[in-house]
Design a protein around this motif. Structure first.
Motif, PDB file in Angstrom:
ATOM      1  N   THR A  94      63.791  68.107  17.510  1.00 23.17           N
ATOM      2  CA  THR A  94      62.304  68.350  16.900  1.00 23.17           C
ATOM      3  C   THR A  94      61.057  68.145  18.529  1.00 23.17           C
ATOM      4  OG1 THR A  94      62.774  66.371  17.107  1.00 23.17           O
ATOM      5  CG2 THR A  94      62.527  67.170  14.242  1.00 23.17           C
ATOM      6  N   HIS A  95      61.257  66.946  18.910  1.00 23.55           N
ATOM      7  CA  HIS A  95      60.469  67.158  20.215  1.00 23.55           C
ATOM      8  C   HIS A  95      60.413  68.601  21.131  1.00 23.55           C
ATOM      9  CE1 HIS A  95      57.372  64.373  22.028  1.00 23.55           C
ATOM     10  NE2 HIS A  95      57.968  65.057  22.913  1.00 23.55           N
ATOM     11  N   TRP A  96      61.229  69.615  21.635  1.00 22.50           N
ATOM     12  CA  TRP A  96      61.786  70.444  21.887  1.00 22.50           C
ATOM     13  C   TRP A  96      61.790  71.896  21.264  1.00 22.50           C
ATOM     14  CZ3 TRP A  96      59.189  69.213  25.727  1.00 22.50           C
ATOM     15  CH2 TRP A  96      59.298  67.587  26.464  1.00 22.50           C
ATOM     16  N   GLY A  97      61.183  71.855  21.103  1.00 23.80           N
ATOM     17  CA  GLY A  97      61.467  73.702  20.388  1.00 23.80           C
ATOM     18  C   GLY A  97      61.253  73.841  19.379  1.00 23.80           C
ATOM     19  N   GLY A  98      62.103  72.543  18.200  1.00 25.99           N
ATOM     20  CA  GLY A  98      62.607  72.656  17.217  1.00 25.99           C
ATOM     21  C   GLY A  98      63.495  73.771  16.796  1.00 25.99           C
ATOM     22  N   VAL A  99      64.353  73.546  17.888  1.00 23.87           N
ATOM     23  CA  VAL A  99      65.720  73.757  18.104  1.00 23.87           C
ATOM     24  C   VAL A  99      66.961  73.227  17.483  1.00 23.87           C
ATOM     25  CG1 VAL A  99      65.032  75.988  19.640  1.00 23.87           C
ATOM     26  CG2 VAL A  99      66.644  73.449  19.946  1.00 23.87           C
ATOM     27  N   VAL A 100      68.643  74.120  17.077  1.00 27.04           N
ATOM     28  CA  VAL A 100      69.465  73.160  16.520  1.00 27.04           C
ATOM     29  C   VAL A 100      69.979  72.737  17.956  1.00 27.04           C
ATOM     30  CG1 VAL A 100      71.659  73.960  15.917  1.00 27.04           C
ATOM     31  CG2 VAL A 100      69.630  75.727  14.942  1.00 27.04           C
ATOM     32  N   GLU A 101      69.950  72.270  17.486  1.00 26.04           N
ATOM     33  CA  GLU A 101      71.685  71.042  18.569  1.00 26.04           C
ATOM     34  C   GLU A 101      72.665  70.672  18.118  1.00 26.04           C
ATOM     35  OE1 GLU A 101      71.016  68.819  21.711  1.00 26.04           O
ATOM     36  OE2 GLU A 101      73.176  68.868  21.153  1.00 26.04           O
ATOM     37  N   ASP A 102      72.809  71.574  18.152  1.00 22.86           N
ATOM     38  CA  ASP A 102      74.693  71.440  18.170  1.00 22.86           C
ATOM     39  C   ASP A 102      75.379  69.982  18.067  1.00 22.86           C
ATOM     40  OD1 ASP A 102      75.954  72.130  20.231  1.00 22.86           O
ATOM     41  OD2 ASP A 102      76.821  73.857  19.331  1.00 22.86           O
ATOM     42  N   ASN A 103      74.523  68.951  19.119  1.00 23.33           N
ATOM     43  CA  ASN A 103      76.145  67.989  19.344  1.00 23.33           C
ATOM     44  C   ASN A 103      77.038  67.962  20.382  1.00 23.33           C
ATOM     45  OD1 ASN A 103      74.313  65.445  18.858  1.00 23.33           O
ATOM     46  ND2 ASN A 103      73.952  66.610  17.007  1.00 23.33           N
ATOM     47  N   SER A 104      77.527  69.848  20.401  1.00 24.08           N
ATOM     48  CA  SER A 104      78.831  69.472  21.541  1.00 24.08           C
ATOM     49  C   SER A 104      78.907  69.584  22.721  1.00 24.08           C
ATOM     50  CB  SER A 104      78.493  71.553  21.096  1.00 24.08           C
ATOM     51  OG  SER A 104      77.605  72.200  21.788  1.00 24.08           O
ATOM     52  N   PHE A 105      77.375  68.798  23.260  1.00 24.52           N
ATOM     53  CA  PHE A 105      77.417  67.802  23.811  1.00 24.52           C
ATOM     54  C   PHE A 105      77.118  66.687  23.825  1.00 24.52           C
ATOM     55  CE2 PHE A 105      75.698  66.222  28.121  1.00 24.52           C
ATOM     56  CZ  PHE A 105      76.397  67.147  29.550  1.00 24.52           C
ATOM     57  N   GLY A 106      78.258  65.377  24.233  1.00 25.67           N
ATOM     58  CA  GLY A 106      77.945  63.950  23.940  1.00 25.67           C
ATOM     59  C   GLY A 106      78.248  63.439  25.260  1.00 25.67           C
ATOM     60  N   THR A 107      78.862  62.187  24.627  1.00 22.16           N
ATOM     61  CA  THR A 107      78.924  60.728  25.453  1.00 22.16           C
ATOM     62  C   THR A 107      79.801  61.691  26.190  1.00 22.16           C
ATOM     63  OG1 THR A 107      78.397  59.333  23.839  1.00 22.16           O
ATOM     64  CG2 THR A 107      79.255  58.766  25.914  1.00 22.16           C
ATOM     65  N   HIS A 108      80.952  61.788  25.686  1.00 17.65           N
ATOM     66  CA  HIS A 108      82.828  62.005  26.323  1.00 17.65           C
ATOM     67  C   HIS A 108      81.856  63.303  27.053  1.00 17.65           C
ATOM     68  CE1 HIS A 108      85.323  59.882  24.249  1.00 17.65           C
ATOM     69  NE2 HIS A 108      84.375  60.392  23.526  1.00 17.65           N
ATOM     70  N   GLU A 109      81.254  64.510  27.233  1.00 16.16           N
ATOM     71  CA  GLU A 109      81.531  65.296  28.066  1.00 16.16           C
ATOM     72  C   GLU A 109      79.951  64.943  28.957  1.00 16.16           C
ATOM     73  OE1 GLU A 109      81.221  65.323  24.710  1.00 16.16           O
ATOM     74  OE2 GLU A 109      82.710  66.986  23.683  1.00 16.16           O
ATOM     75  N   PHE A 110      79.559  64.371  29.328  1.00 19.37           N
ATOM     76  CA  PHE A 110      78.136  63.431  29.528  1.00 19.37           C
ATOM     77  C   PHE A 110      79.071  63.041  31.115  1.00 19.37           C
ATOM     78  CE2 PHE A 110      75.329  60.049  31.833  1.00 19.37           C
ATOM     79  CZ  PHE A 110      75.092  61.443  31.993  1.00 19.37           C
ATOM     80  N   MET A 111      80.058  62.138  30.762  1.00 17.87           N
ATOM     81  CA  MET A 111      81.410  61.327  31.760  1.00 17.87           C
ATOM     82  C   MET A 111      81.484  62.249  32.333  1.00 17.87           C
ATOM     83  SD  MET A 111      79.860  58.430  31.523  1.00 17.87           S
ATOM     84  CE  MET A 111      79.451  57.559  30.377  1.00 17.87           C
ATOM     85  N   GLU A 112      82.405  63.661  31.774  1.00 15.37           N
ATOM     86  CA  GLU A 112      83.128  64.265  32.206  1.00 15.37           C
ATOM     87  C   GLU A 112      81.927  64.920  33.658  1.00 15.37           C
ATOM     88  OE1 GLU A 112      85.903  65.499  32.620  1.00 15.37           O
ATOM     89  OE2 GLU A 112      85.799  67.324  33.140  1.00 15.37           O
ATOM     90  N   LEU A 113      81.092  65.045  32.777  1.00 16.66           N
ATOM     91  CA  LEU A 113      79.903  66.475  33.904  1.00 16.66           C
ATOM     92  C   LEU A 113      79.690  65.181  35.094  1.00 16.66           C
ATOM     93  CD1 LEU A 113      78.062  67.770  34.539  1.00 16.66           C
ATOM     94  CD2 LEU A 113      76.314  66.902  33.205  1.00 16.66           C
ATOM     95  N   CYS A 114      79.403  63.779  34.763  1.00 16.21           N
ATOM     96  CA  CYS A 114      78.986  63.227  35.681  1.00 16.21           C
ATOM     97  C   CYS A 114      80.982  62.806  36.997  1.00 16.21           C
ATOM     98  CB  CYS A 114      78.714  61.742  35.123  1.00 16.21           C
ATOM     99  SG  CYS A 114      76.925  61.894  34.869  1.00 16.21           S
ATOM    100  N   ALA A 115      81.535  62.714  35.677  1.00 19.69           N
ATOM    101  CA  ALA A 115      82.758  62.526  37.167  1.00 19.69           C
ATOM    102  C   ALA A 115      82.885  63.986  37.886  1.00 19.69           C
ATOM    103  CB  ALA A 115      83.962  62.844  36.539  1.00 19.69           C
ATOM    104  N   GLN A 116      82.868  65.089  37.861  1.00 23.36           N
ATOM    105  CA  GLN A 116      82.617  66.472  38.888  1.00 23.36           C
ATOM    106  C   GLN A 116      81.641  66.575  39.341  1.00 23.36           C
ATOM    107  OE1 GLN A 116      82.933  70.306  36.287  1.00 23.36           O
ATOM    108  NE2 GLN A 116      84.204  69.389  34.365  1.00 23.36           N
ATOM    109  N   ILE A 117      80.451  65.444  39.006  1.00 23.81           N
ATOM    110  CA  ILE A 117      79.781  66.141  40.118  1.00 23.81           C
ATOM    111  C   ILE A 117      79.905  64.529  41.307  1.00 23.81           C
ATOM    112  CG2 ILE A 117      76.847  65.639  40.567  1.00 23.81           C
ATOM    113  CD1 ILE A 117      76.545  66.495  37.712  1.00 23.81           C
TER     114      ILE A 117
END
Ligand code: AHR
Length: 501
Positions: A94-117
């Motif tokens: 709702t805050h950013w453009g009213g676009v669909v958020e499918d939640n495909s990037f969640g907690t596990h994905e964020f932690m994976e991203l941090c591990a990769q970086i």
């Protein structure tokens, strides 16, 4: 000839590497497209994360990443973003453009991203529309090692070991999009919510309170009074505030008057730089208040949103905050990072907004293409400051600008690494005048020097058909003469000078 004096005997504390932190929100094309493309994408990826973007972020040694917002964080319900992809809830951002958020990037994905970086995660919890229980269960889900409903759920979703969550934000902009609270009310809310951000076993979590918007000094005063309990003989207190955040954007005008990110005149340029340099006053004054309550510096000032904010690029979704990035942005980054370095005794973290495709991004993407912005190159040139010791340094600067806007022409900070080498980062904000420099280092002999420079027209930017227009070049016209370093810095330039003792 302008003089620089570096005093290697005057040490100003450690520059926390987290000052070079980043912020990535579910906003526009930052997370989706910019970072996360999914495992089935044609864009080369590792577990869904763009390989090119992760490699670039590793290169600048991103130390910490804040997520999932921003304003998005106070509408984010973490349980929507765990478990099998097909079962995840589709909601509206709702805050950013009213676009669909499918939640495909969640907690596990964020932690994976941090591990990769290779960076630390900084999670922003939902106070605005979430409950104490929701926040507390998220912490349990991520960090508890024993048997409990949330730890078991995490295991069910494929993660046996708990993660480290060294930084946890308790609400974002609670004075605005995070609940429109006044500080007297939020101070109580903070005390309440932080109670249930539990530290399990030996997991340490720095609790970060929502701090002031720009120059709201009353906010800082009240938070320090109500939420900072010094440890020691003064008494028992169960409230802990390890950090107080500050948000400040560089915007020469508000709303529609911010101006284009890439087409601007001299007046707008000096206006932007004046507004950017105001960061120094903000950090100084908030630090002075914090110092009165916390001379031991237990509470860090965490500038977890900063950067330029201009009008969106023509033809792009206004809710996506996509803007180009020029040498002007590089100069804003250079001076802002110099300011944070100099305030490293109080500023323990800062997070530029935002990593990819949003506001002052270090990376822009267009489908499978990626480019590094001038701001990226500043982070690259400054990365040697991470965890180094601040040295006292001064430069002879003159005031330049227009009738309305005044800034110093030269701006620097200096640090020393554990191996004894010294890094000086210097910016020339003048658009037309080069300066001959004579740099003297007190308390240490200078043996050799090497340098890189980022310089171009102030409105120059990298584009997908010309990705390397603005990039650092080796700078060889620099020499040690009679123990001093001599060189000439061109106008509109950022320099990285490495001095070997
Ligand atoms: O960075 C964009 C937005 O700016 C964030 O979501 C919000 O916290 C701030 O107002």
């Amino acid at each position: 000839m302008r003089k620089i004096v570096i005093d290697a005997t005057k040490k100003g504390g450690t520059i926390n590497k987290n000052i070079y932190g980043h912020f990535s929100e579910h906003l526009g094309r930052c997370i989706y497209e910019g970072i996360f493309v999914g495992k089935d994408s044609n864009i080369p990826n590792v577990n869904g994360m763009r390989k090119d973007v992760v490699d670039a972020l590793r290169h600048i040694k991103v130390p910490v990443l804040r997520w999932p917002g921003g304003c998005f964080a106070d509408e984010y319900h973490w349980m929507d973003g765990i478990g099998p992809q097909e079962g995840r809830k589709t909601v509206v951002n709702t805050h950013w453009g009213g676009v669909v958020e499918d939640n495909s990037f969640g907690t596990h994905e964020f932690m994976e991203l941090c591990a990769q970086i290779g960076c630390a995660p900084f999670i922003s919890g939902n106070v605005g529309s979430g409950t104490v229980r929701e926040m507390s269960e998220w912490v349990e889900y991520m960090t508890f090692d024993g048997v409990s409903p949330m730890a078991d759920l995490r295991r069910e979703h494929g993660r046996e070991e708990p993660w480290d969550v060294p930084y946890f934000g308790i609400g974002n902009e609670t004075w605005g999009c995070g609940g429109n609270m006044n500080v007297e009310y939020y101070a109580g809310v903070y005390r309440h919510y932080q109670t249930y951000v539990r530290e399990y076993g030996d997991k340490k979590i720095a609790k970060i309170a929502c701090g002031p918007n720009e120059g709201d000094y009353h906010w800082t005063e009240v938070m320090m009074t109500a939420c900072h309990c010094p440890t020691g003989p003064v008494g028992f207190c169960n409230v802990r505030m390890d950090g107080l955040s500050l948000h400040y954007y560089t915007s020469p005008g508000k709303e529609a008057g911010r101006g284009s990110a890439r087409t601007f005149g001299r007046d707008k340029y000096f206006h932007t730089m004046e507004v950017a340099l105001h960061m120094d006053e903000l950090v100084t004054k908030h630090s002075e208040i914090m110092e009165r309550f916390d001379p031991d510096k237990q509470v860090g000032l965490i500038v977890d949103e900063w950067g330029t904010w201009f009008d969106v690029e023509e033809g792009t979704n206004p809710g996506f905050l996509y803007q180009q990035n020029t040498m002007r942005d590089a100069l804003v980054a250079a001076t802002t990072l110099n300011i944070f370095n100099k305030h490293c005794q109080r500023v323990s973290m800062a997070n530029i907004a935002q990593t990819v495709n949003v506001l002052q991004a270090v990376i822009l993407t267009q489908e499978e293409e990626m480019l590094l912005t001038p701001t990226y190159h500043v982070f690259d040139m400054y990365k040697g400051h991470q965890d180094a010791t601040l040295l006292e340094s001064t430069v002879e600067a003159e005031t330049i600008g227009t009738a309305e806007y005044a800034v110093p022409d030269l701006h620097l900070s200096t640090s020393q690494s554990a191996d004894g080498s010294i890094l000086m980062t210097l910016a020339n904000l003048s658009l037309d005048t080069a300066q001959d420099m004579n740099c003297q280092v007190d308390g240490q002999a200078v043996h050799s020097v090497s340098a890189r420079i980022l310089t171009e027209a102030v409105d120059a930017c990298n584009e997908f058909h010309a990705k390397d227009r603005v990039r650092p070049q080796a700078f060889t016209d620099i020499a040690v003469k009679n123990g001093a370093i001599q060189f000439s810095i061109p106008p509109c330039a950022v320099m990285e000078v490495k001095i070997n003792a």
